[in-house]
Design a protein around this motif. Sequence first.
Motif, mmCIF file in Angstrom:
data_model
loop_
_atom_site.group_PDB
_atom_site.id
_atom_site.type_symbol
_atom_site.label_atom_id
_atom_site.label_comp_id
_atom_site.label_asym_id
_atom_site.label_seq_id
_atom_site.Cartn_x
_atom_site.Cartn_y
_atom_site.Cartn_z
ATOM 1 N N GLU A 1 7.816 18.434 -25.116
ATOM 2 C CA GLU A 1 6.858 17.814 -24.195
ATOM 3 C C GLU A 1 7.401 16.490 -23.653
ATOM 4 N N LEU A 2 8.039 15.718 -24.527
ATOM 5 C CA LEU A 2 8.630 14.454 -24.079
ATOM 6 C C LEU A 2 9.763 14.711 -23.083
ATOM 7 N N ALA A 3 10.532 15.747 -23.338
ATOM 8 C CA ALA A 3 11.626 16.081 -22.423
ATOM 9 C C ALA A 3 11.093 16.485 -21.055
ATOM 10 N N VAL A 4 9.991 17.220 -21.038
ATOM 11 C CA VAL A 4 9.378 17.628 -19.774
ATOM 12 C C VAL A 4 8.890 16.405 -19.001
ATOM 13 N N ILE B 1 5.185 15.357 -6.708
ATOM 14 C CA ILE B 1 4.296 14.296 -7.187
ATOM 15 C C ILE B 1 3.890 14.639 -8.618
ATOM 16 N N TRP B 2 3.845 13.630 -9.459
ATOM 17 C CA TRP B 2 3.380 13.825 -10.834
ATOM 18 C C TRP B 2 2.281 12.813 -11.124
ATOM 19 N N THR B 3 1.140 13.293 -11.560
ATOM 20 C CA THR B 3 0.082 12.407 -12.017
ATOM 21 C C THR B 3 0.137 12.311 -13.532
ATOM 22 N N VAL B 4 0.244 11.101 -14.047
ATOM 23 C CA VAL B 4 0.302 10.892 -15.497
ATOM 24 C C VAL B 4 -1.133 10.788 -16.011
ATOM 25 N N HIS B 5 -1.691 11.932 -16.380
ATOM 26 C CA HIS B 5 -3.052 11.959 -16.911
ATOM 27 C C HIS B 5 -3.099 11.520 -18.372
ATOM 28 N N ASN B 6 -2.061 11.886 -19.145
ATOM 29 C CA ASN B 6 -2.021 11.594 -20.575
ATOM 30 C C ASN B 6 -0.689 10.956 -20.943
ATOM 31 N N LEU B 7 -0.675 10.232 -22.045
ATOM 32 C CA LEU B 7 0.590 9.696 -22.552
ATOM 33 C C LEU B 7 1.541 10.836 -22.870
ATOM 34 N N ILE B 8 0.996 11.837 -23.520
ATOM 35 C CA ILE B 8 1.735 13.052 -23.867
ATOM 36 C C ILE B 8 0.703 14.162 -23.942
ATOM 37 N N ALA B 9 1.104 15.384 -23.719
ATOM 38 C CA ALA B 9 0.147 16.489 -23.712
ATOM 39 C C ALA B 9 -0.629 16.543 -25.019
ATOM 40 N N HIS B 10 -1.949 16.732 -24.918
ATOM 41 C CA HIS B 10 -2.788 16.808 -26.102
ATOM 42 C C HIS B 10 -2.413 18.036 -26.940
ATOM 43 N N MET C 1 -25.970 16.141 -19.142
ATOM 44 C CA MET C 1 -25.669 14.714 -19.075
ATOM 45 C C MET C 1 -26.955 13.894 -19.025
ATOM 46 N N ARG C 2 -27.929 14.341 -18.251
ATOM 47 C CA ARG C 2 -29.185 13.611 -18.144
ATOM 48 C C ARG C 2 -30.023 13.696 -19.424
ATOM 49 N N SER C 3 -29.730 14.662 -20.263
ATOM 50 C CA SER C 3 -30.425 14.764 -21.547
ATOM 51 C C SER C 3 -29.836 13.823 -22.587
ATOM 52 N N SER C 4 -28.758 13.127 -22.228
ATOM 53 C CA SER C 4 -28.071 12.210 -23.142
ATOM 54 C C SER C 4 -28.334 10.772 -22.703
ATOM 55 N N ASP C 5 -28.880 9.968 -23.598
ATOM 56 C CA ASP C 5 -29.078 8.547 -23.282
ATOM 57 C C ASP C 5 -27.745 7.816 -23.248
ATOM 58 N N VAL C 6 -26.883 8.115 -24.211
ATOM 59 C CA VAL C 6 -25.532 7.561 -24.246
ATOM 60 C C VAL C 6 -24.560 8.709 -24.468
ATOM 61 N N VAL C 7 -23.339 8.526 -24.017
ATOM 62 C CA VAL C 7 -22.314 9.563 -24.152
ATOM 63 C C VAL C 7 -21.176 9.006 -24.999
ATOM 64 N N ALA C 8 -20.871 9.687 -26.086
ATOM 65 C CA ALA C 8 -19.831 9.228 -27.011
ATOM 66 C C ALA C 8 -18.520 9.937 -26.726
ATOM 67 N N LEU C 9 -17.440 9.157 -26.654
ATOM 68 C CA LEU C 9 -16.102 9.684 -26.372
ATOM 69 C C LEU C 9 -15.118 9.137 -27.408
ATOM 70 N N PRO C 10 -15.212 9.596 -28.651
ATOM 71 C CA PRO C 10 -14.320 9.080 -29.699
ATOM 72 C C PRO C 10 -12.947 9.736 -29.666
ATOM 73 N N TYR C 11 -12.354 9.791 -28.470
ATOM 74 C CA TYR C 11 -11.102 10.503 -28.274
ATOM 75 C C TYR C 11 -9.933 9.744 -28.883
ATOM 76 N N ARG C 12 -8.928 10.487 -29.285
ATOM 77 C CA ARG C 12 -7.695 9.905 -29.799
ATOM 78 C C ARG C 12 -6.621 9.992 -28.709
ATOM 79 N N ARG C 13 -5.750 8.995 -28.622
ATOM 80 C CA ARG C 13 -4.684 8.928 -27.612
ATOM 81 C C ARG C 13 -5.243 9.056 -26.203
ATOM 82 N N ILE C 14 -6.162 8.188 -25.848
ATOM 83 C CA ILE C 14 -6.851 8.323 -24.577
ATOM 84 C C ILE C 14 -6.299 7.336 -23.551
ATOM 85 N N LEU C 15 -5.639 7.857 -22.518
ATOM 86 C CA LEU C 15 -5.122 7.042 -21.415
ATOM 87 C C LEU C 15 -6.110 7.033 -20.254
ATOM 88 N N ASN C 16 -6.655 8.204 -19.930
ATOM 89 C CA ASN C 16 -7.638 8.348 -18.857
ATOM 90 C C ASN C 16 -8.724 9.312 -19.314
#
Length: 361
Positions: A111-114, A94-103, A252-267
Motif C-alpha cells: 500500500e505504501l508503494a502504491v 489526479i490523486w486525492t489523498v483521502h487517507n494516510l494509508i488505506a484502512h 442522522m436526525r434521530s441522533s442528537d450527537v454523532v460519535a466518530l471514534p475513528y482510528r488513523r483519521i485524516l479526513n
Amino acid sequence: MPSTLLSFPHYASNPYLTMLTVAPRAAGWDVVDGIRTLRRLEMRAEHLGRGDVLHVHWTSPVTSGCQSAEEAWAKAARFEDVLTGVRSRGADVIWTVHNLIAHEADHMDVELAVAKMLAKHATRIIRINPATIEETAAYYTLPPEKVVDLPHSSYLGVYPDGGDDVASRERVGVPQGVPTVGFIGQIRAYKGLDVLCRAVEIAARTVPDLTFVVAGKVVPAEDHHTVQAMLSASNIVKRLEFVETADFSDWMRSSDVVALPYRRILNSGSLLAAGTFGRTALIPEGTPIARQFAEQPWVVTYAPEPDEPTALAAAIVEALQGREERRRAARAYTRAYTPYDMSRDYLRLLESLAGAVELAA
C-alpha cells in the motif's frame, strides 16, 4: 470531442463522488464511472489520451482480494503500468489523498508503494486536509509543487431532508424526547464501534434514557454476528444494513450527537454529514482532522489515552448539553462551502489541466 474524466474507484453509493462531478458533467466532460476493479481500470484507462484525466481516489482496490504478498506486488506493478501508460499518452493523473494509508490494509508495504507511485506519477495531488503533506511525511513524500487544495464540502442539498426530527424518530423507531448518540455509516473495525459501545454504557449511568442509534452495513460481512452481539443492549436502536440515501437523513436526525471514534483519521465525510444536519460531532483529539476542526464549536474532542471509553463517555455527556448553540454553528459552517462550491472548484482544476495541454500542443 469532450474530454474524458475516469474516476477510480467509483462507487455509485458514495455521495462525495457524485457531488464532485456535477459541474464537470454540466460543462461537457465525459465522466466515466462504475470502474471499481484494477482489471476494469486497465481496460478503460488505455483509451485515455491528451486532454483526458484519470482521477484516483482510494488505493485499496489495487490489491484487494490478494491472498499473498507476491500477488499484491504483482497487482501494484500492473497499477503502475496504468499510470505510466496514461501519462505517456498525454493524459493527466489526479490523486486525492483521502487517507494516510488505506484502512485495514493486508499488505502495508505494498500500500505504501502504491502511494509512492501516485506521488511520483500524478500531475496534481489534491489535499482535503491542509496538513496532508506534514501528516503523510512519515509514510511517503508528496511533492509540494503538485499539491492543490480542494476542501470537502458539506452535504447541503444532497440528502432528502424534510427537517422534522420528530417524524424521523418515528420512522426509525427511536423514542421521542430521549437523548441519543448516533453511529451512522459503514461498520468497520477501524471506526471504533467497540469503544463507543463501552462509552455509551458508561454515559448511560449519568444520562437517563440515553439511547444508542446505529445504522450501517457491516464490512466485512463475516463480522455481522460479532457486531450483532455487541449491539444487544436494550437501549440500542439499530439497522445493520446499507443506509439508502433516502433514509440517511432520518437516522442522522434521530441522533442528537454523532460519535466518530475513528482510528488513523485524516479526513471524514461522516463529520461533514453530521455538521450538515446540525449535529455535534465527537472525534478523538490528536488526529489530523481534530486539529483541522479545532476552532469549530460543533466539534467536540476527547483524549483517547489512557482510558478512551471513559473519556468518550464524558464527551458524550458534554456534547448533549448546549446543542442548540452548536447546531447553529454547524449550519453556518454547512452554508459556507456547499457541494456546488466544491464541484465548481474541481471543474476549475480540470480546466487548468486541459488548458495546459492545449498550450503545450
